[in-house]
Design a protein around this motif. Structure first.
Motif: not given
Length: 199
Positions: A137, A140, A122-123, A119, A127, A144
């Motif tokens: 970023i 985020t 992917d973030a 995850k 971003g 997570i």
């Protein structure tokens, strides 16, 4: 104090560092129990210290003096001995002598963050593709990672608590009593070098 530089884990370092290097920033996201979490309710230990105790295990020297015996006549009939509050219960059989208590390691931070790797990557990719600023970023990533750590803590069942602890808590989750430890898991985006956390 217990918190970790997120990219400090070996299994995350290469993948995350490679992505973050392209952003050319000296900022870091940390995930864990930060200094601001304060002390546990009893005041005997910091919340971060409690987290570290669970993460790595501990040996506690207990001074003894804890009462034990039968809590009720029915318990006596069943020969069910429990710790008692001093002066309470049906029959006190004695008090404990000084002894060591071993608290087993129940790692929650490192495996929780490691489980968030897909995850997180992917973030970062999303971003970067959206030209988000580095702070956004990293925020985020922190959200997570902290969220996945809390999920891991909620689902952890081993090593199990002693039966007496389960009876007292009314739960078999070894890391959660009232949820204060889990609620203390947060993230921070910082520009300065990490000065608290694991050595």
């Amino acid at each position: 104090m217990l918190n970790l530089d997120l990219i400090g884990f070996q299994d995350l370092q290469d993948a995350v560092s490679k992505e973050l290097a392209t952003l050319r920033s000296n900022k870091t996201v940390t995930v864990g129990i930060h200094e601001e979490a304060g002390d546990v309710e009893s005041g005997d230990i910091t919340m971060a210290g409690l987290g570290a105790t669970h993460e790595f295990g501990a040996e506690v020297k207990h001074p003894g003096g804890t009462s034990y015996g039968y809590a009720s006549k029915a318990a006596a009939d069943r020969d069910e001995v429990r710790f008692l509050k001093t002066g309470s219960g049906y029959m006190e059989l004695g008090v404990t002598k000084p002894h060591n208590i071993t608290i087993p390691a129940r790692p929650w931070l490192e495996p929780g963050v490691a489980g968030a790797t897909p995850k997180i990557l992917d973030a970062i990719e999303a971003g970067m593709a959206a030209d988000q600023p580095m702070d956004q970023i990293l925020e985020t990533v922190g959200v997570i990672a902290a969220g996945e750590v809390k999920i891991y803590m909620t689902e952890l069942r081993t090593p199990a608590n002693a039966a007496s602890t389960v009876r007292k808590k009314g739960s078999d989750n070894p890391l959660i009593n009232e949820g204060h430890l889990r609620q203390s898991v947060t993230h921070k985006v910082i520009g300065d070098p990490v000065t608290e956390g694991l050595e």
